[in-house]
Design a protein around this motif. Structure first.
Motif, short mmCIF file in Angstrom:
data_model
loop_
_atom_site.label_atom_id
_atom_site.label_comp_id
_atom_site.label_asym_id
_atom_site.label_seq_id
_atom_site.Cartn_x
_atom_site.Cartn_y
_atom_site.Cartn_z
N MET B 1 0.85 -1.20 0.00
CA MET B 1 0.00 0.00 0.00
C MET B 1 0.88 1.25 0.00
SD MET B 1 -2.90 1.17 2.76
CE MET B 1 -3.95 -0.23 2.40
N PRO B 2 0.57 2.25 -0.89
CA PRO B 2 1.42 3.44 -0.93
C PRO B 2 1.34 4.23 0.38
CG PRO B 2 -0.47 3.65 -2.43
CD PRO B 2 -0.54 2.30 -1.81
N THR B 3 2.46 4.83 0.72
CA THR B 3 2.50 5.63 1.94
C THR B 3 1.89 7.01 1.66
OG1 THR B 3 4.59 4.54 2.36
CG2 THR B 3 4.05 6.39 3.78
N ALA B 4 1.08 7.49 2.59
CA ALA B 4 0.46 8.80 2.41
C ALA B 4 1.51 9.89 2.60
CB ALA B 4 -0.66 8.97 3.41
N ARG B 5 1.73 10.69 1.58
CA ARG B 5 2.66 11.83 1.67
C ARG B 5 1.85 13.11 1.57
NH1 ARG B 5 5.79 11.52 -3.09
NH2 ARG B 5 4.37 9.93 -3.82
N PRO B 6 2.00 13.98 2.56
CA PRO B 6 1.18 15.20 2.57
C PRO B 6 1.32 16.02 1.29
CG PRO B 6 2.37 14.95 4.64
CD PRO B 6 2.87 13.88 3.73
N GLY B 131 -14.63 22.76 -6.94
CA GLY B 131 -13.36 22.61 -6.23
C GLY B 131 -13.04 21.14 -5.99
N PHE B 132 -14.03 20.38 -5.55
CA PHE B 132 -13.84 18.94 -5.37
C PHE B 132 -13.48 18.27 -6.70
CE2 PHE B 132 -16.78 18.79 -1.43
CZ PHE B 132 -15.70 18.73 -0.58
N PHE B 133 -14.17 18.72 -7.76
CA PHE B 133 -13.92 18.13 -9.08
C PHE B 133 -12.47 18.34 -9.51
CE2 PHE B 133 -13.72 18.48 -13.72
CZ PHE B 133 -14.23 17.25 -14.09
N VAL B 134 -11.99 19.58 -9.36
CA VAL B 134 -10.60 19.89 -9.74
C VAL B 134 -9.64 19.08 -8.86
CG1 VAL B 134 -8.84 21.71 -9.70
CG2 VAL B 134 -11.07 22.16 -10.72
N ALA B 135 -9.94 19.00 -7.56
CA ALA B 135 -9.08 18.22 -6.66
C ALA B 135 -9.05 16.75 -7.09
CB ALA B 135 -9.60 18.33 -5.22
N LYS B 136 -10.20 16.23 -7.50
CA LYS B 136 -10.27 14.81 -7.87
C LYS B 136 -9.48 14.53 -9.15
CE LYS B 136 -12.48 10.69 -8.85
NZ LYS B 136 -12.98 9.98 -10.00
N ILE B 137 -9.69 15.34 -10.19
CA ILE B 137 -8.99 15.04 -11.45
C ILE B 137 -7.48 15.31 -11.32
CG2 ILE B 137 -10.99 15.36 -12.95
CD1 ILE B 137 -9.80 18.09 -13.72
N THR B 138 -7.11 16.18 -10.38
CA THR B 138 -5.68 16.40 -10.15
C THR B 138 -5.10 15.22 -9.37
OG1 THR B 138 -6.16 18.75 -10.00
CG2 THR B 138 -3.98 18.08 -9.33
N ALA B 139 -5.86 14.74 -8.37
CA ALA B 139 -5.38 13.63 -7.55
C ALA B 139 -5.25 12.34 -8.36
CB ALA B 139 -6.33 13.41 -6.37
N VAL B 140 -6.16 12.17 -9.34
CA VAL B 140 -6.12 10.97 -10.17
C VAL B 140 -4.79 10.88 -10.93
CG1 VAL B 140 -7.08 10.06 -12.34
CG2 VAL B 140 -8.59 10.59 -10.44
N ARG B 141 -4.26 12.04 -11.32
CA ARG B 141 -3.03 12.06 -12.10
C ARG B 141 -1.77 12.04 -11.23
NH1 ARG B 141 -7.01 13.55 -14.96
NH2 ARG B 141 -7.00 13.55 -17.23
N ARG B 142 -1.95 11.97 -9.93
CA ARG B 142 -0.81 11.93 -9.03
C ARG B 142 -0.85 10.62 -8.24
NH1 ARG B 142 1.34 17.08 -8.47
NH2 ARG B 142 2.23 16.61 -6.43
N ASP B 143 0.23 10.32 -7.58
CA ASP B 143 0.31 9.07 -6.83
C ASP B 143 -0.34 9.27 -5.45
OD1 ASP B 143 0.94 6.51 -6.16
OD2 ASP B 143 2.97 6.99 -5.51
N ALA B 144 -1.62 9.55 -5.48
CA ALA B 144 -2.32 9.85 -4.23
C ALA B 144 -2.60 8.56 -3.45
CB ALA B 144 -3.63 10.56 -4.53
N PRO B 145 -2.69 8.64 -2.12
CA PRO B 145 -3.05 7.45 -1.33
C PRO B 145 -4.37 6.87 -1.82
CG PRO B 145 -2.41 9.27 0.09
CD PRO B 145 -2.45 9.82 -1.29
N SER B 146 -4.52 5.56 -1.67
CA SER B 146 -5.64 4.86 -2.31
C SER B 146 -7.02 5.33 -1.86
CB SER B 146 -5.51 3.35 -2.07
OG SER B 146 -5.48 3.11 -0.68
N PHE B 147 -7.11 5.82 -0.62
CA PHE B 147 -8.43 6.23 -0.15
C PHE B 147 -8.86 7.59 -0.70
CE2 PHE B 147 -7.37 9.68 2.73
CZ PHE B 147 -6.02 9.47 2.98
N VAL B 148 -7.90 8.34 -1.24
CA VAL B 148 -8.18 9.73 -1.62
C VAL B 148 -9.12 9.81 -2.83
CG1 VAL B 148 -7.14 11.85 -2.54
CG2 VAL B 148 -6.08 10.66 -0.63
N ILE B 149 -8.86 8.99 -3.85
CA ILE B 149 -9.66 9.08 -5.08
C ILE B 149 -11.14 8.76 -4.81
CG2 ILE B 149 -9.87 8.32 -7.49
CD1 ILE B 149 -7.25 9.76 -6.92
#
Lengths: 126, 169
Positions: B1-6, B131-149
């Motif tokens: 599981m990826p480590t959550a990085r702030p 704002g949530f939408f922009v955060a989501k599509i940005t998070a999808v393209r990054r190595d975000a922790p699995s629960f974030v998406i």
């Protein structure tokens, strides 16, 4: 259609929608209210009876905040309101819907009364 | 599981917050025009908005179901390309596209207002939804922790459903 082609198609659609969204944001910040070629609004060509109604409505509803001569008070100075809002439709909309501390008058004034008070203020409180 | 990085979360959440704030400030300071851009008759605009809002709400419900299916069928952190994932992307894109003219009219012609609770809620959640939408599509393209998406996906969906439920038309 193969899964790979579908994946590329979705990517292309996303790019197009992204460009459309950016265009919408640019339009949002660059467009003013009056569509080009719009006819002169009726509120700027009001008759004496309309102005009289507008004066009455203004005295009862607006003067307490905007001053008896439109010079302002707790509300802003309205003597150059026609320059601030070149489009009377936009001004009528503000009266009906409210703005900041100004309450919405849409429920207590008829469309005719709103049009009249808008016309009265735009014609320099004469 | 990826480590959550702030730092991984900082960019999506920062962009999302900036988007919400920018829309809210625009809606508050912009003088509403009280008219449609392409359709001058506000009755026609309301009809168009009603239809598009219905489509967006329908697609958001489909999108939440697809997202739940993806979350339940894959291991945490798994990002394998599947047809269902592409359908999820397509439905979300179409829903967003349909929401643009509605949001444009709301902000440009009506502004963000606080006249009554429904209007204030609709204005505020409308800005937050993008704002949530922009955060989501940005998070999808990054190595975000699995629960974030999934969390952001649920936030986007619920926010758009609330916006639809508090719409006047």
């Amino acid at each position: 259609m193969t899964a790979s082609r579908f994946h590329r198609l979705v990517g292309a659609v996303q790019w197009m929608v992204g460009v459309a969204a950016m265009a919408a944001v640019v339009m949002l910040f660059s467009l003013d209210g009056a569509p080009p070629g719009d006819e002169a609004p009726a509120a700027d060509n009001a008759g004496a009876d309309v102005i009289a109604l507008g004066r009455e409505v203004y005295s009862e509803q607006c003067a307490v905040c905007h001053g008896p001569d439109g010079g302002g008070g707790t509300g802003p100075d309205l003597r150059s309101v026609a320059e601030t809002y070149p489009d009377p439709v936009a001004q009528s909309f503000l009266v009906a819907g409210g703005r900041g501390l100004m309450p919405a008058f849409g429920a207590q004034l008829s469309e005719q009364e709103i049009a009249a008070v808008v016309a009265f203020t735009r014609l320099g409180f004469r | 599981m990826p480590t959550a990085r702030p730092a991984v979360l900082l960019v999506p959440l920062g962009l999302g917050a900036a988007t919400s704030l920018a829309l809210g400030i625009y809606g508050a300071v912009h003088d509403p025009t009280g008219r449609g851009l392409l359709l001058i008759d506000l009755g026609e605009v309301d009809d168009a908005k009603r239809a598009l809002t219905g489509v967006v709400v329908g697609l958001v419900i489909v999108q939440l179901a697809l997202g739940a299916g993806l979350a339940l069928s894959q291991r945490p952190g798994e990002r394998e390309r599947t047809v269902v994932r592409d359908v999820h992307r397509l439905v979300g894109t179409v829903a967003f596209a349909c929401s643009i003219p509605v949001a444009f009219h709301c902000l440009w012609a009506l502004g963000a207002r606080g006249g009554d609770l429904r209007v204030a809620l609709h204005s505020a959640i409308g800005c937050v939804a993008y704002g949530f939408f922009v955060a989501k599509i940005t998070a999808v393209r990054r190595d975000a922790p699995s629960f974030v998406i999934p969390a952001l996906g649920i936030a986007v969906g619920v926010a758009f459903l609330v916006v639809g439920a508090t719409a006047a038309v």
